[in-house]
Design a protein around this motif. Sequence first.
Motif, PDB file in Angstrom:
ATOM      1  N   LYS A 190      37.215  33.140  32.280  1.00 58.71           N
ATOM      2  CA  LYS A 190      37.667  34.427  32.822  1.00 58.71           C
ATOM      3  C   LYS A 190      39.032  34.322  33.492  1.00 58.71           C
ATOM      4  CE  LYS A 190      32.897  35.795  33.901  1.00 58.71           C
ATOM      5  NZ  LYS A 190      32.842  36.980  33.007  1.00 58.71           N
ATOM      6  N   ASN A 191      39.595  33.121  33.511  1.00 56.08           N
ATOM      7  CA  ASN A 191      40.818  32.886  34.280  1.00 56.08           C
ATOM      8  C   ASN A 191      41.958  32.512  33.338  1.00 56.08           C
ATOM      9  OD1 ASN A 191      42.830  32.053  35.992  1.00 56.08           O
ATOM     10  ND2 ASN A 191      41.519  30.732  37.239  1.00 56.08           N
ATOM     11  N   PRO A 192      42.927  33.424  33.147  1.00 57.21           N
ATOM     12  CA  PRO A 192      44.014  33.151  32.188  1.00 57.21           C
ATOM     13  C   PRO A 192      44.829  31.907  32.538  1.00 57.21           C
ATOM     14  CG  PRO A 192      44.048  35.452  32.926  1.00 57.21           C
ATOM     15  CD  PRO A 192      43.035  34.747  33.778  1.00 57.21           C
ATOM     16  N   ARG A 193      44.839  31.503  33.821  1.00 61.38           N
ATOM     17  CA  ARG A 193      45.629  30.331  34.199  1.00 61.38           C
ATOM     18  C   ARG A 193      44.846  29.031  34.088  1.00 61.38           C
ATOM     19  NH1 ARG A 193      50.522  30.375  37.553  1.00 61.38           N
ATOM     20  NH2 ARG A 193      49.606  29.241  39.288  1.00 61.38           N
ATOM     21  N   THR A 228      24.630  29.721  39.979  1.00 64.53           N
ATOM     22  CA  THR A 228      26.034  29.752  40.412  1.00 64.53           C
ATOM     23  C   THR A 228      26.949  30.308  39.315  1.00 64.53           C
ATOM     24  OG1 THR A 228      26.430  27.494  39.621  1.00 64.53           O
ATOM     25  CG2 THR A 228      25.679  27.738  41.899  1.00 64.53           C
ATOM     26  N   ALA A 229      26.360  30.834  38.263  1.00 56.55           N
ATOM     27  CA  ALA A 229      27.125  31.296  37.090  1.00 56.55           C
ATOM     28  C   ALA A 229      27.664  32.709  37.312  1.00 56.55           C
ATOM     29  CB  ALA A 229      26.222  31.255  35.861  1.00 56.55           C
ATOM     30  N   PRO A 230      28.568  33.153  36.454  1.00 60.59           N
ATOM     31  CA  PRO A 230      29.064  34.531  36.570  1.00 60.59           C
ATOM     32  C   PRO A 230      27.896  35.521  36.588  1.00 60.59           C
ATOM     33  CG  PRO A 230      30.400  33.316  35.002  1.00 60.59           C
ATOM     34  CD  PRO A 230      29.263  32.410  35.389  1.00 60.59           C
ATOM     35  N   GLY A 231      27.939  36.425  37.553  1.00 61.40           N
ATOM     36  CA  GLY A 231      26.905  37.448  37.667  1.00 61.40           C
ATOM     37  C   GLY A 231      25.700  37.025  38.485  1.00 61.40           C
ATOM     38  N   ALA A 232      25.617  35.732  38.871  1.00 56.84           N
ATOM     39  CA  ALA A 232      24.447  35.251  39.598  1.00 56.84           C
ATOM     40  C   ALA A 232      24.656  35.385  41.105  1.00 56.84           C
ATOM     41  CB  ALA A 232      24.150  33.801  39.226  1.00 56.84           C
ATOM     42  N   GLN A 241      43.207  28.508  47.593  1.00 56.58           N
ATOM     43  CA  GLN A 241      43.884  29.650  46.967  1.00 56.58           C
ATOM     44  C   GLN A 241      42.881  30.597  46.326  1.00 56.58           C
ATOM     45  OE1 GLN A 241      47.212  30.407  46.917  1.00 56.58           O
ATOM     46  NE2 GLN A 241      47.812  28.603  48.095  1.00 56.58           N
ATOM     47  N   GLU A 242      41.856  30.039  45.685  1.00 59.46           N
ATOM     48  CA  GLU A 242      40.862  30.897  45.033  1.00 59.46           C
ATOM     49  C   GLU A 242      40.045  31.661  46.080  1.00 59.46           C
ATOM     50  OE1 GLU A 242      40.417  32.016  42.159  1.00 59.46           O
ATOM     51  OE2 GLU A 242      38.327  32.665  42.030  1.00 59.46           O
ATOM     52  N   SER A 243      39.713  31.002  47.190  1.00 60.74           N
ATOM     53  CA  SER A 243      39.007  31.716  48.253  1.00 60.74           C
ATOM     54  C   SER A 243      39.849  32.882  48.768  1.00 60.74           C
ATOM     55  CB  SER A 243      38.671  30.761  49.409  1.00 60.74           C
ATOM     56  OG  SER A 243      37.538  29.990  49.096  1.00 60.74           O
ATOM     57  N   VAL A 244      41.137  32.634  48.969  1.00 60.65           N
ATOM     58  CA  VAL A 244      42.014  33.699  49.466  1.00 60.65           C
ATOM     59  C   VAL A 244      42.097  34.843  48.441  1.00 60.65           C
ATOM     60  CG1 VAL A 244      44.402  34.276  50.080  1.00 60.65           C
ATOM     61  CG2 VAL A 244      43.335  32.194  51.001  1.00 60.65           C
ATOM     62  N   ARG A 245      42.234  34.489  47.158  1.00 59.06           N
ATOM     63  CA  ARG A 245      42.268  35.550  46.122  1.00 59.06           C
ATOM     64  C   ARG A 245      40.982  36.365  46.149  1.00 59.06           C
ATOM     65  NH1 ARG A 245      44.969  31.442  42.824  1.00 59.06           N
ATOM     66  NH2 ARG A 245      42.944  30.735  42.062  1.00 59.06           N
ATOM     67  N   GLN A 246      39.842  35.687  46.271  1.00 56.79           N
ATOM     68  CA  GLN A 246      38.564  36.408  46.295  1.00 56.79           C
ATOM     69  C   GLN A 246      38.491  37.340  47.503  1.00 56.79           C
ATOM     70  OE1 GLN A 246      36.062  36.652  44.162  1.00 56.79           O
ATOM     71  NE2 GLN A 246      36.569  35.048  42.677  1.00 56.79           N
ATOM     72  N   MET A 247      39.013  36.892  48.632  1.00 53.88           N
ATOM     73  CA  MET A 247      38.972  37.732  49.842  1.00 53.88           C
ATOM     74  C   MET A 247      39.975  38.881  49.771  1.00 53.88           C
ATOM     75  SD  MET A 247      36.498  36.668  51.787  1.00 53.88           S
ATOM     76  CE  MET A 247      35.698  36.719  50.182  1.00 53.88           C
ATOM     77  N   PRO A 298      41.030  36.541  39.264  1.00 50.53           N
ATOM     78  CA  PRO A 298      40.763  36.905  37.863  1.00 50.53           C
ATOM     79  C   PRO A 298      39.270  37.135  37.609  1.00 50.53           C
ATOM     80  CG  PRO A 298      42.286  35.057  37.967  1.00 50.53           C
ATOM     81  CD  PRO A 298      41.805  35.288  39.371  1.00 50.53           C
ATOM     82  N   ALA A 299      38.416  36.313  38.209  1.00 50.05           N
ATOM     83  CA  ALA A 299      36.968  36.531  38.092  1.00 50.05           C
ATOM     84  C   ALA A 299      36.471  37.012  39.456  1.00 50.05           C
ATOM     85  CB  ALA A 299      36.267  35.242  37.676  1.00 50.05           C
ATOM     86  N   GLN A 300      36.906  38.209  39.822  1.00 47.49           N
ATOM     87  CA  GLN A 300      36.622  38.735  41.160  1.00 47.49           C
ATOM     88  C   GLN A 300      35.128  38.971  41.365  1.00 47.49           C
ATOM     89  OE1 GLN A 300      38.766  39.159  43.748  1.00 47.49           O
ATOM     90  NE2 GLN A 300      36.957  39.669  44.947  1.00 47.49           N
ATOM     91  N   VAL A 301      34.618  38.495  42.500  1.00 50.26           N
ATOM     92  CA  VAL A 301      33.237  38.776  42.887  1.00 50.26           C
ATOM     93  C   VAL A 301      33.247  40.138  43.590  1.00 50.26           C
ATOM     94  CG1 VAL A 301      31.296  38.036  44.313  1.00 50.26           C
ATOM     95  CG2 VAL A 301      32.721  36.327  43.148  1.00 50.26           C
ATOM     96  N   PRO A 302      32.582  41.136  43.001  1.00 44.07           N
ATOM     97  CA  PRO A 302      32.674  42.490  43.562  1.00 44.07           C
ATOM     98  C   PRO A 302      32.172  42.542  45.005  1.00 44.07           C
ATOM     99  CG  PRO A 302      31.605  42.511  41.395  1.00 44.07           C
ATOM    100  CD  PRO A 302      31.714  41.087  41.812  1.00 44.07           C
ATOM    101  N   GLY A 303      32.989  43.105  45.882  1.00 48.21           N
ATOM    102  CA  GLY A 303      32.576  43.342  47.258  1.00 48.21           C
ATOM    103  C   GLY A 303      32.452  42.106  48.127  1.00 48.21           C
TER     104      GLY A 303
END
Lengths: 380, 136
Positions: free
Chosen positions: A172-175, A309-313, A338-344, A349-354
Motif C-alpha cells: 500500500k506504500n508507493p515508497r 496485525t494485518a491491514p484492516g485488523a 516518521q510513519e507514526s507521525v504520518r499516521q497521527m 499511504p496506508a492510513q489507519v482511519p481515525g
Amino acid sequence: MPHNTVAVVGAAETTKLGVVPDMSQIQLHADAALNAMADCGLKPKDIDGVATAGETPVQTAHYLGITPTWVDGTSVGGCSFMIHVRHAAAAIEAGLAKTILVTHGESGRSGIGRGPRPVPASSLNGQFEQPFGPMGPPSLFPIPVLRYMKTYGVTHEQIAMVSVVQREWAGKNPRATFRDPITVEDVLSSRMIAYPFRLLQCCLVTDGGGALILTSADRAKDFPTKPVYILGTGESVETPMVSQMESFTSSRAFSVAGPTAFREAGITHKDVDHLMIYDAFAHLPLFGLEDLGFVPRGEAGRFIAERNTAPGAKLPLNTNGGGLSYMHSGMYGMYALQESVRQMRGTAPAQVPGAKISVCHGVGGMFAASGTIIFSNQKP
Amino acid sequence: MPEPGRALPQPTPETKHFWDGTQAGELRLQRCDECRHTYFPPRPFCPKCASRKVSVTKASGRAILDSYVIHHRKVPGFEPPYAIAVVKLAEGPRMMTNIVECAQTPEALQLDMPLEVVFEKQNDAITLPFFRPAKG
C-alpha cells in the motif's frame, strides 16, 4: 514525568530513499533536515537544539549552519532517534532549547561518505564474540530465535507470517522498496542467511534519512502542520553482546523502555490505534508485542499468524512495510518514527482511519538498547 | 598469500586470566567473594554487588546448548555452513562459542544437549574455547 507539553511540528524523510549513490551520509542528514524545516516553515537559524546519531551533532550542526544551545549525540544503534526524541522532550520542558532538530542519514547500501565500523579485537565483543564467526547483525541478531521457538512452541510458519503481513502493508506504500505480495512458502524457500532465518526474514539494506523537529505544545499551534504530541517516552540499554542477554525469550531493554512509556502516557493497550515495532529481523515484532504487553508471553507468533496485525485488523503494525519491506538504512528507528507521525497527521499511504494514539518502539544493536515513544494527535 | 584466518581476541589486563586459562587448558570464570555470584565476561569486580573482592575459579567445562544460528555466509577462517552458538555453563554464565566434533545441522544441534569444553590453539598467544557433545 508525562511529556505532554511537547509536539513534533516538522517531519520528513529524504527526497529519495533506497539506492542513493549521489549523496554522502552527511548530505542525507541535511536533505532530510531541510525537508523537515520546509515542512514546518523553519530555517536553520530557528533551530537551537540538535540531536543525531551516525554523524556527530557537531558535524550535523556545522553542516546545516545551526548554533545550538543543546546537543545530544546518543548513539546506541537504530533506536537512538527514539531516545533523542525523549531527551529532546525533556530538554524543551527544562528550557534548555526551544526548537530541536533530530536527524538521521545513512548511506547503508551505497556506503558513500561513511567509513568501515570494525569491532576492536580488544573490546569485549572482539574478545568473546567475534572469534566465533559472526558477520554483523544477520549472524548475531537471530541467535535467541531457536530458544524462543522451543520455549513457546512457535513454528517457522508462524514467524514467516511476520514478513508476509508486512509485505501486505508495503504493497500500500508507493515508497516501499519491495511491494509484491509474498507467501509463507516464499519466505521459507528464500536463501538461508543464518538458520533459522532466511533472506525474507532479514531487513533491506538501503540509503536514506529522516528528520524531526520538536517544540513546545504551546508553540506548536503556530506552525502550519498538524501537531503530533508526545504522550510518553521510555529508554533503556542492556548489553553490547547478544550472548550476554539475561534471557533469549525477552529483551530486558524492551521490558523497561516500553512500560516506562506507557506509564508516562497514562494509557492502556486498548487505547493504542497504531503500532510500530522496529523490525530489523522477523523476530523483533514478536519480542516487542510480548515485552510491551500487547499479547501474553509466547503468543505473538500465533497473534501475527492469525492476521491480527494485518491491514484492516485490530492492531495495525508496521504500516509502512517496516525494515523488512519499506527500507532499512542500518539505523531504522527514524523511519518508524516518521510513519507514526504520518499516521497521527492522517497522511500515511496506508492510513489507519481515525487513529489517535501511535506507539513507536525501537531497538538498538542486537537487543543492546531500546527506546519507545507514544504519540497522539489529540492535545493532552 | 594465505587466506586471512578467523578474528582473534586481543586480551586486556582485565581479561588476561581468562586467556591465560585457555592456554593452560582451563575455562576460568570469576566469582564474587561476598555475594558468591559467578560471572562472565571478565571484569575485576562483581557486576551484581560491585564488590572488588572477586576470585578466579576454574569452571567444570560442562554446558548445555542454549541457542545458535547456522551461518551460511562466508567469513574469514570459516567454512559455511557453521554454527555460532551460545552455551550455558554449568556454573551459570553464558558464552558464545563454536560447536565442534558435531554436524552443523539443526538435526545434530539440539537445544539443551550436554556439551563439554575443548581448547584449540590458534597461535602462540591465543587458544580458543570450543564445545563438543559431552562424552561422559
